[in-house]
Write a protein that holds these residues in place. Sequence first.
Motif, PDB file in Angstrom:
ATOM      1  N   GLY A  88       0.812  -1.211   0.000  1.00  0.00           N
ATOM      2  CA  GLY A  88       0.000   0.000   0.000  1.00  0.00           C
ATOM      3  C   GLY A  88       0.846   1.262   0.000  1.00  0.00           C
ATOM      4  N   MET A  89       1.873   1.307   0.864  1.00  0.00           N
ATOM      5  CA  MET A  89       2.744   2.480   0.930  1.00  0.00           C
ATOM      6  C   MET A  89       3.555   2.647  -0.351  1.00  0.00           C
ATOM      7  SD  MET A  89       1.994   3.877   3.778  1.00  0.00           S
ATOM      8  CE  MET A  89       0.357   3.169   3.755  1.00  0.00           C
ATOM      9  N   GLU A  90       3.954   1.534  -0.946  1.00  0.00           N
ATOM     10  CA  GLU A  90       4.684   1.604  -2.222  1.00  0.00           C
ATOM     11  C   GLU A  90       3.826   2.261  -3.294  1.00  0.00           C
ATOM     12  OE1 GLU A  90       5.116   0.145  -6.291  1.00  0.00           O
ATOM     13  OE2 GLU A  90       3.729  -0.766  -4.861  1.00  0.00           O
ATOM     14  N   THR A  91       2.549   1.929  -3.316  1.00  0.00           N
ATOM     15  CA  THR A  91       1.646   2.520  -4.295  1.00  0.00           C
ATOM     16  C   THR A  91       1.502   4.019  -4.083  1.00  0.00           C
ATOM     17  OG1 THR A  91       0.415   0.428  -4.297  1.00  0.00           O
ATOM     18  CG2 THR A  91      -0.626   2.312  -5.354  1.00  0.00           C
ATOM     19  N   VAL A  92       1.444   4.453  -2.827  1.00  0.00           N
ATOM     20  CA  VAL A  92       1.356   5.888  -2.523  1.00  0.00           C
ATOM     21  C   VAL A  92       2.598   6.620  -3.029  1.00  0.00           C
ATOM     22  CG1 VAL A  92       1.284   7.588  -0.663  1.00  0.00           C
ATOM     23  CG2 VAL A  92      -0.150   5.546  -0.531  1.00  0.00           C
ATOM     24  N   LEU A  93       3.782   6.059  -2.765  1.00  0.00           N
ATOM     25  CA  LEU A  93       5.021   6.697  -3.227  1.00  0.00           C
ATOM     26  C   LEU A  93       5.064   6.787  -4.752  1.00  0.00           C
ATOM     27  CD1 LEU A  93       7.845   5.258  -0.911  1.00  0.00           C
ATOM     28  CD2 LEU A  93       6.681   7.459  -0.787  1.00  0.00           C
ATOM     29  N   MET A  94       4.580   5.751  -5.421  1.00  0.00           N
ATOM     30  CA  MET A  94       4.598   5.763  -6.882  1.00  0.00           C
ATOM     31  C   MET A  94       3.679   6.848  -7.438  1.00  0.00           C
ATOM     32  SD  MET A  94       6.745   3.634  -8.229  1.00  0.00           S
ATOM     33  CE  MET A  94       6.193   3.104  -9.854  1.00  0.00           C
TER      34      MET A  94
END
Length: 295
Positions: A88-94
């Motif tokens: 989930g956090m990876e998607t936010v950063l992307m």
Amino acid sequence: MPPKTAPAVDRTGLAILLMCLTCLIFAVQDGFSRVLGQQYPAFLVVMIRYWVFAVFVIAMVSRQPGGLKRAIRTKRPVTQMIRGALLGMETVLMVEAFVRLGLIETHAVFAACPLLIAALSGPILGEKVGWRRWAAIGAGFLGILVILQPGGGVISLESLLPFGAALMFALYGLLTRKVSRDDPSMVSFFWSGVAGAFSVTLFGIWEWQWLAPGDWIWMAALCLFGMTSHYLMIRAYELAEASALQPFAYTQLAWASIIGILAFGDVLRPNVVVGAVIVVAAGLFTLWRQRVRSA
């Protein structure tokens, strides 16, 4: 005389086609994410997307043997929750990187993910990484430096966003391999969606605002493409081994570059091209070495 058996059908070609189509859809949904990310907080965009994704995951696992009761049962609940939170956090950063850097540079740096997986497989999974793969990892990071051009000044925080996302996704992939020793894929798929939605909601709910009527269309398209891409990816991995499909995941970089140039006016700088070629070549060599060792 024994009866003749039908020859086994090789579906690797179909799986590769599905993987390439999946990468195209991923690139298109990245474009949708950028459109929405320019108007709304990244946490809000990802939170709504994950709500729909969680419903999709629950519907998918409910149709599997054992249903939800089996999917919830895991021997590694803490690791599964960490996996979901990382994704989930990876998607936010992307999404944030798409807005600040554009699709091309974001995916050029994110292409280092297989190299990070190889580098971290030793301390996390206890795998042995030989000098050839370490050399490829070093070459890949040189490629990232070519993309970021640190010699021109201090590396900006924005340029580190896709690298942070790649690191999170690498950890997610390694933890997925770790839990696969105890939990079937259906359980991991369930926890990826539900734990990811929960973790993103913890932050995104404070950013809540109603989208403009026209932007709900973009959001609906983003969610639809997200569900379609994940379904196609699941089907691809059902038809062929991951080692045969992983190299074709790099086609997302090409699709993202085309969409970035045509839809958003991104500029394909020479250093990004050179750096991306180095990173992708190093990643492909790492994948090949891993496949050789497995064989």
